[in-house]
Write a protein that holds these residues in place. Structure first.
Motif, mmCIF file in Angstrom:
data_model
loop_
_atom_site.group_PDB
_atom_site.id
_atom_site.type_symbol
_atom_site.label_atom_id
_atom_site.label_comp_id
_atom_site.label_asym_id
_atom_site.label_seq_id
_atom_site.Cartn_x
_atom_site.Cartn_y
_atom_site.Cartn_z
ATOM 1 N N PHE A 162 8.049 11.342 -2.691
ATOM 2 C CA PHE A 162 7.427 10.016 -2.767
ATOM 3 C C PHE A 162 7.814 9.170 -1.555
ATOM 4 C CE2 PHE A 162 8.000 5.506 -3.912
ATOM 5 C CZ PHE A 162 6.706 5.171 -4.258
ATOM 6 N N GLU A 163 9.110 9.095 -1.250
ATOM 7 C CA GLU A 163 9.524 8.234 -0.137
ATOM 8 C C GLU A 163 9.021 8.777 1.206
ATOM 9 O OE1 GLU A 163 14.255 9.688 -0.330
ATOM 10 O OE2 GLU A 163 13.779 7.588 -0.021
ATOM 11 N N LEU A 164 8.985 10.091 1.336
ATOM 12 C CA LEU A 164 8.441 10.682 2.560
ATOM 13 C C LEU A 164 6.976 10.286 2.733
ATOM 14 C CD1 LEU A 164 8.719 12.670 4.962
ATOM 15 C CD2 LEU A 164 8.179 14.534 3.380
ATOM 16 N N ALA A 165 6.192 10.441 1.655
ATOM 17 C CA ALA A 165 4.751 10.166 1.746
ATOM 18 C C ALA A 165 4.472 8.696 2.047
ATOM 19 C CB ALA A 165 4.067 10.587 0.444
ATOM 20 N N VAL A 166 5.227 7.808 1.432
ATOM 21 C CA VAL A 166 5.023 6.372 1.665
ATOM 22 C C VAL A 166 5.285 6.041 3.131
ATOM 23 C CG1 VAL A 166 5.943 4.063 1.164
ATOM 24 C CG2 VAL A 166 5.531 5.676 -0.709
ATOM 25 N N ASN A 167 6.331 6.627 3.679
ATOM 26 C CA ASN A 167 6.668 6.337 5.073
ATOM 27 C C ASN A 167 5.697 6.986 6.054
ATOM 28 O OD1 ASN A 167 9.114 4.576 5.336
ATOM 29 N ND2 ASN A 167 9.876 6.050 3.843
ATOM 30 N N VAL A 168 5.214 8.171 5.728
ATOM 31 C CA VAL A 168 4.204 8.807 6.577
ATOM 32 C C VAL A 168 2.937 7.946 6.594
ATOM 33 C CG1 VAL A 168 2.599 10.766 6.713
ATOM 34 C CG2 VAL A 168 5.046 11.178 6.379
ATOM 35 N N TYR A 169 2.529 7.483 5.418
ATOM 36 C CA TYR A 169 1.304 6.682 5.347
ATOM 37 C C TYR A 169 1.437 5.406 6.190
ATOM 38 C CZ TYR A 169 -2.978 4.607 3.742
ATOM 39 O OH TYR A 169 -4.229 4.057 3.725
ATOM 40 N N GLU A 170 2.562 4.732 6.059
ATOM 41 C CA GLU A 170 2.760 3.483 6.809
ATOM 42 C C GLU A 170 2.815 3.756 8.315
ATOM 43 O OE1 GLU A 170 2.682 0.321 6.217
ATOM 44 O OE2 GLU A 170 3.464 -0.357 8.150
ATOM 45 N N MET A 171 3.467 4.839 8.700
ATOM 46 C CA MET A 171 3.548 5.155 10.125
ATOM 47 C C MET A 171 2.147 5.413 10.690
ATOM 48 S SD MET A 171 3.601 7.896 12.501
ATOM 49 C CE MET A 171 4.171 9.449 11.774
ATOM 50 N N LEU A 172 1.312 6.123 9.929
ATOM 51 C CA LEU A 172 -0.029 6.465 10.416
ATOM 52 C C LEU A 172 -1.015 5.306 10.279
ATOM 53 C CD1 LEU A 172 -0.356 10.068 8.953
ATOM 54 C CD2 LEU A 172 -0.020 9.450 11.355
ATOM 55 N N ASN A 173 -0.761 4.422 9.310
ATOM 56 C CA ASN A 173 -1.685 3.308 9.051
ATOM 57 C C ASN A 173 -0.904 2.009 8.971
ATOM 58 O OD1 ASN A 173 -4.177 5.097 8.217
ATOM 59 N ND2 ASN A 173 -2.448 5.861 7.015
ATOM 60 N N PRO A 174 -0.290 1.600 10.101
ATOM 61 C CA PRO A 174 0.632 0.459 10.043
ATOM 62 C C PRO A 174 -0.046 -0.802 9.507
ATOM 63 C CG PRO A 174 0.168 1.096 12.325
ATOM 64 C CD PRO A 174 -0.403 2.154 11.456
ATOM 65 N N GLY A 175 0.592 -1.404 8.524
ATOM 66 C CA GLY A 175 0.135 -2.690 8.002
ATOM 67 C C GLY A 175 -1.020 -2.597 7.019
ATOM 68 N N ARG A 176 -1.561 -1.400 6.790
ATOM 69 C CA ARG A 176 -2.730 -1.328 5.905
ATOM 70 C C ARG A 176 -2.337 -1.652 4.465
ATOM 71 N NH1 ARG A 176 -6.772 3.729 5.930
ATOM 72 N NH2 ARG A 176 -6.812 3.199 8.144
ATOM 73 N N VAL A 177 -1.139 -1.223 4.062
ATOM 74 C CA VAL A 177 -0.650 -1.559 2.716
ATOM 75 C C VAL A 177 0.344 -2.708 2.849
ATOM 76 C CG1 VAL A 177 0.564 -0.698 0.683
ATOM 77 C CG2 VAL A 177 -0.955 0.819 1.951
ATOM 78 N N THR A 178 0.121 -3.791 2.113
ATOM 79 C CA THR A 178 1.024 -4.941 2.177
ATOM 80 C C THR A 178 2.324 -4.606 1.451
ATOM 81 O OG1 THR A 178 0.245 -5.867 0.092
ATOM 82 C CG2 THR A 178 -0.949 -6.534 2.104
ATOM 83 N N PRO A 179 3.411 -5.313 1.798
ATOM 84 C CA PRO A 179 4.668 -5.110 1.071
ATOM 85 C C PRO A 179 4.504 -5.305 -0.441
ATOM 86 C CG PRO A 179 5.093 -6.305 3.096
ATOM 87 C CD PRO A 179 3.596 -6.192 2.974
ATOM 88 N N ASP A 180 3.679 -6.273 -0.854
ATOM 89 C CA ASP A 180 3.446 -6.485 -2.295
ATOM 90 C C ASP A 180 2.816 -5.251 -2.941
ATOM 91 O OD1 ASP A 180 4.518 -8.960 -2.350
ATOM 92 O OD2 ASP A 180 2.624 -10.050 -2.635
ATOM 93 N N ALA A 181 1.814 -4.700 -2.278
ATOM 94 C CA ALA A 181 1.146 -3.514 -2.825
ATOM 95 C C ALA A 181 2.111 -2.336 -2.860
ATOM 96 C CB ALA A 181 -0.088 -3.168 -1.994
ATOM 97 N N MET A 182 2.971 -2.246 -1.841
ATOM 98 C CA MET A 182 3.980 -1.174 -1.823
ATOM 99 C C MET A 182 4.918 -1.296 -3.014
ATOM 100 S SD MET A 182 5.449 -0.444 1.960
ATOM 101 C CE MET A 182 4.224 -0.698 3.241
ATOM 102 N N MET A 183 5.298 -2.537 -3.329
ATOM 103 C CA MET A 183 6.210 -2.746 -4.457
ATOM 104 C C MET A 183 5.519 -2.398 -5.782
ATOM 105 S SD MET A 183 9.144 -3.321 -3.342
ATOM 106 C CE MET A 183 9.835 -3.609 -4.974
ATOM 107 N N ARG A 184 4.217 -2.700 -5.898
ATOM 108 C CA ARG A 184 3.493 -2.315 -7.123
ATOM 109 C C ARG A 184 3.439 -0.788 -7.239
ATOM 110 N NH1 ARG A 184 0.138 -6.585 -5.666
ATOM 111 N NH2 ARG A 184 -1.472 -5.210 -4.814
ATOM 112 N N HIS A 185 3.207 -0.149 -6.099
ATOM 113 C CA HIS A 185 3.155 1.303 -6.037
ATOM 114 C C HIS A 185 4.509 1.895 -6.456
ATOM 115 C CE1 HIS A 185 1.643 5.113 -4.793
ATOM 116 N NE2 HIS A 185 2.308 5.206 -3.666
ATOM 117 N N LEU A 186 5.574 1.280 -5.964
ATOM 118 C CA LEU A 186 6.931 1.723 -6.319
ATOM 119 C C LEU A 186 7.178 1.572 -7.815
ATOM 120 C CD1 LEU A 186 9.882 2.530 -5.657
ATOM 121 C CD2 LEU A 186 10.318 0.141 -5.081
ATOM 122 N N ASP A 187 6.789 0.423 -8.377
ATOM 123 C CA ASP A 187 7.018 0.185 -9.805
ATOM 124 C C ASP A 187 6.224 1.166 -10.659
ATOM 125 O OD1 ASP A 187 8.893 -1.787 -9.440
ATOM 126 O OD2 ASP A 187 7.421 -3.404 -9.389
#
Lengths: 201, 201
Positions: A162-187
């Motif tokens: 999970f943590e690998l995929a989240v970081n890969v996505y952000e690296m490839l698509n910087p800023g596309r997912v907001t921190p709020d959306a990331m936190m919802r995804h985490l929860d």
């Protein structure tokens, strides 16, 4: 009176400069010259702490792991699911420092393909991380916050993917997912993990 | 009569040599010289097909994606869950060809950190893969093989993080997991995916 040099601090500054060179210019651009320029120290200072570029690059991976584990250690004493949440937040790309760490981590992962020394150290780091996650899972099960997992090792692997995929996505698509959306995804991820019913193998 | 040159075939041989250089020596070791030597063709042949090393390296990523999608296309017409299984098998490190592909893929991932052209192409490839997985999920739901997912996109991301993690593990710990154990792991993953109850957000 001679000035006292804080060697740990200075060595750390060189390592942090190495990370910035890796994240910005690429791990293949690491050299005494590029790291010295980024650190603000002379090439002599870089050479003083590291006998070779290979040694510096390897030390940068070990140090990145230490920073990561240290950031999580503070959360480890919290109750199970809360520990999992705050520890996972440390590896989510929620701010510049964590995004830099993720870029460094993924650069080392790419280098691990063809560099046996980096591969070996990376595998060691992953096992150490896996043990940390397995311990959290076991505490959650003991506190009856989660059904007994088939195998804490498997759940740990699940968390790491999970943590690998989240970081890969952000690296490839910087800023596309907001921190709020990331936190919802985490929860949502944690909800699924704690609610997971065990399946027979 | 002059010999007819199969340019597609020859270009492909150069690309396959590039992949072997990346997987064995590292993406930073790619040069006209190293790729020519690996391919058995002259440097002139490599230069004939690719104007620059950047162009060759980028073409290698696009070609790796095509091989990957092509390998999955054959499975796409099977019934839903069976399509998912056979398509996922194509990206599991089950034999030398797939392990090579995974190493190439992870090398490009590392390079994507600091190379915007590679990053952009990698992100495009990931979106294309994501659409392929989302389509399989939708067919599984339509065939009532799986409960309706919250969002096929999210499930697609879940599948991609699974295949990424499996390949990272194998690259870091070559041979530690047997192909049989990998297949059991895959079947367990598919069971969980098809049995997953939807959770409210």
């Amino acid at each position: 009176m001679p000035k006292i040099v804080d060697h740990d601090e200075r060595r750390r500054e060189v390592i942090e400069a190495l990370w910035r060179v890796i994240a910005t210019s690429g791990i293949e651009r690491v050299s005494t010259r590029s790291v010295a320029a980024e650190s603000g120290w002379s090439r002599g200072v870089v050479d003083y702490y590291f006998d070779s570029m290979d040694e510096l690059v390897l030390a940068g991976l070990t140090a990145a792991q230490e920073v990561d584990l240290e950031a999580r250690r503070e959360s480890a004493e919290r109750p199970g699911a809360e520990a999992l949440r705050t520890m996972l937040m440390q590896s989510m790309p929620l701010d510049d420092a964590r995004r830099l760490r993720a870029k460094v981590w993924l650069s080392y992962l790419g280098r691990a393909v063809s560099d046996p020394a980096i591969g070996k150290e990376f595998a060691r780091c992953q096992e150490e991380r896996s043990r940390v996650w397995a311990a959290v899972i076991e505490r959650m099960v003991a506190a009856a916050e989660s059904p007994p997992p088939l195998d804490a090792q498997t759940e740990a692997a699940h968390i790491m993917s999970f943590e690998l995929a989240v970081n890969v996505y952000e690296m490839l698509n910087p800023g596309r997912v907001t921190p709020d959306a990331m936190m919802r995804h985490l929860d949502q991820f944690i909800d699924q993990l704690t609610a997971r019913t065990t399946t027979a193998v």
